[in-house]
Motif scaffolding. Structure first.
Motif, PDB file in Angstrom:
ATOM      1  N   PRO A 149      54.339  41.659-106.620  1.00  0.00           N
ATOM      2  CA  PRO A 149      55.158  40.448-106.521  1.00  0.00           C
ATOM      3  C   PRO A 149      54.422  39.189-106.941  1.00  0.00           C
ATOM      4  N   SER A 150      53.098  39.161-106.774  1.00  0.00           N
ATOM      5  CA  SER A 150      52.320  38.007-107.248  1.00  0.00           C
ATOM      6  C   SER A 150      52.380  37.903-108.764  1.00  0.00           C
ATOM      7  N   LEU A 178      54.761  39.192-110.687  1.00  0.00           N
ATOM      8  CA  LEU A 178      56.142  38.848-111.049  1.00  0.00           C
ATOM      9  C   LEU A 178      56.428  37.367-110.833  1.00  0.00           C
ATOM     10  N   LYS A 179      55.852  36.802-109.782  1.00  0.00           N
ATOM     11  CA  LYS A 179      56.015  35.366-109.535  1.00  0.00           C
ATOM     12  C   LYS A 179      55.406  34.556-110.675  1.00  0.00           C
ATOM     13  N   ASP A 222      57.671  34.817-113.657  1.00  0.00           N
ATOM     14  CA  ASP A 222      58.815  33.911-113.514  1.00  0.00           C
ATOM     15  C   ASP A 222      58.440  32.472-113.831  1.00  0.00           C
ATOM     16  N   ILE A 240      54.726  34.663-101.328  1.00  0.00           N
ATOM     17  CA  ILE A 240      55.479  35.879-101.025  1.00  0.00           C
ATOM     18  C   ILE A 240      55.664  36.089 -99.522  1.00  0.00           C
ATOM     19  N   TYR A 275      60.538  42.834 -97.110  1.00  0.00           N
ATOM     20  CA  TYR A 275      60.193  42.992 -98.529  1.00  0.00           C
ATOM     21  C   TYR A 275      61.216  43.883 -99.238  1.00  0.00           C
ATOM     22  N   HIS A 293      64.080  43.137-102.421  1.00  0.00           N
ATOM     23  CA  HIS A 293      64.317  43.955-103.616  1.00  0.00           C
ATOM     24  C   HIS A 293      65.769  44.391-103.704  1.00  0.00           C
ATOM     25  N   GLY A 300      65.960  39.879-105.355  1.00  0.00           N
ATOM     26  CA  GLY A 300      64.995  38.788-105.279  1.00  0.00           C
ATOM     27  C   GLY A 300      65.279  37.735-104.236  1.00  0.00           C
ATOM     28  N   LEU A 329      62.026  35.970-105.993  1.00  0.00           N
ATOM     29  CA  LEU A 329      61.781  36.384-107.368  1.00  0.00           C
ATOM     30  C   LEU A 329      63.112  36.422-108.110  1.00  0.00           C
ATOM     31  N   ILE A 339      62.854  41.600-110.718  1.00  0.00           N
ATOM     32  CA  ILE A 339      63.117  42.776-109.885  1.00  0.00           C
ATOM     33  C   ILE A 339      63.542  43.957-110.751  1.00  0.00           C
TER      34      ILE A 339
END
Length: 351
Positions: free
Chosen positions: A69-70, A72-73, A76, A176, A240, A244, A248, A256, A261
């Motif tokens: 997720p880090s 993906l952040k 983004d 997150i 979490y 998903h 997001g 996110l 996702i």
């Protein structure tokens, strides 16, 4: 179904395949089972029952709950691209034919880096460990094979720190864990020892590990890494999973993007030996820890300590299983336990 699952897990506990377990099963966004069984610690001097709020060493679930997720952040936010090379961020990494390895290669375990290396036996400090990774030679041509690699996610941890100019722990907590209200999730212990599920006996400590990371390389790195080191509870992990399942969003907060996702669940290795998304393992026809009945729209991950997380988007089903199986040693009973448990669960749900 509930009675069947509990009976199955209790039988595994009675056979001492696992000391205990906490399990949560969600269907269409609603919890249909949440149970704690067995023992969080089980040895002659002390036996203590498992609780719903027991904190587990997630082991390699760290890869998909913290590192993924880090990344993906940052994707983004336009800070990185999946086709960025590792050497763009770490020029020293380009030696030994590694200049073309990308973040995509690391996330899909197709970089060519070896699976594991026992840095903890080499008397190295944190920076020396990363210098060794930068100097590594490849075991195969990038993009031609899936070989699950801790080294790749150790590199992602380093890249996140370089890009954000903060520690990995600070970034993932702020971006997150805090928005997801994962208040019992951390790398370093934040609770008293009686909250933790015991893992393996450590001769150097002369006792079982409680709140001390089980993974030796993560421990050598100070307890914080991109491949292992995270501790959490079933309730936090459910937050979490909910994010998903809601593309997001958690509690009306955007964490996110839907694109991030969905991209993470995409099969990037369809022509190779194993099906991989970004970080996630995908369901295949060959042996998978989610068993035989989960659909091909399923993704998940496991942790060496006995943890796992699987989501089947075809029927809106999620299963979080947390065990401390290494408390009894490293016998591979968990490898049969996981798929059989998921079969018991999934048989009750049709599209």
């Amino acid at each position: 179904m509930k009675e069947q699952i509990i009976e199955f897990l209790q039988d595994e506990i009675d056979k001492k395949h696992i000391p205990g377990a906490v399990i949560q099963v969600n269907y269409k966004g609603k919890t249909i089972l949440k149970e704690a069984l067995g023992w969080r610690i089980d040895f002659e001097e002390e036996c203590d029952p498992m609780q719903l709020d027991t904190v587990f060493d997630l082991a390699s679930l760290t890869k998909v709950v913290a590192t993924l997720p880090s990344i993906l952040k940052l994707l983004d936010e336009g800070e990185i691209g999946l086709n960025d090379t590792v050497s763009h961020f770490i020029p020293e990494f380009s030696v030994n034919n590694k200049s073309e390895i990308t973040l995509m290669h690391l996330l899909t375990h197709t970089s060519g880096l070896k699976s594991h290396r026992r840095f903890y036996q080499e008397n190295l400090n944190k920076e020396e460990i990363f210098e060794e990774i930068y100097e590594e030679t490849l075991e195969y041509k990038p993009g031609t094979k899936v070989i699950y690699s801790d080294l790749g996610f150790m590199l992602l941890f380093k890249i996140i720190e370089i890009v954000t100019q903060s520690t990995f722990e600070e970034f993932v907590t702020k971006e997150i864990f805090e928005p997801l209200e994962m208040n019992e999730t951390s790398f370093l212990p934040k609770f008293s020892k009686d909250r933790y599920a015991a893992t393996e006996f450590d001769p150097s400590l002369k006792t079982y590990k409680l709140g001390v990371v089980h993974d030796e390389n993560a421990n050598t790195l100070g307890g914080i890494s991109g491949h292992a080191g995270l501790f959490s509870t079933v309730s936090d992990l459910n937050h979490y999973v909910s994010m998903h399942e809601n593309q997001g969003i958690f509690n009306e907060k955007r964490i996110l993007s839907p694109n991030a996702i969905q991209l993470a669940q995409k099969n990037f290795t369809s022509s190779l030996n194993e099906m991989r998304g970004l970080g996630w393992q995908l369901k295949t026809d060959s042996a998978t820890s989610c068993g035989d009945y989960f659909s091909k729209n399923s993704f998940g991950h496991t942790g060496f300590t006995g943890t796992s997380l699987w989501i089947d988007t075809e029927v809106d089903l999620s299963v979080i299983l947390l065990t401390n199986r290494v408390h009894y040693g490293r016998e591979p009973h968990i490898l049969r336990l996981r798929p059989r448990l998921h079969n018991i669960i999934r048989q009750h749900f049709n599209q």
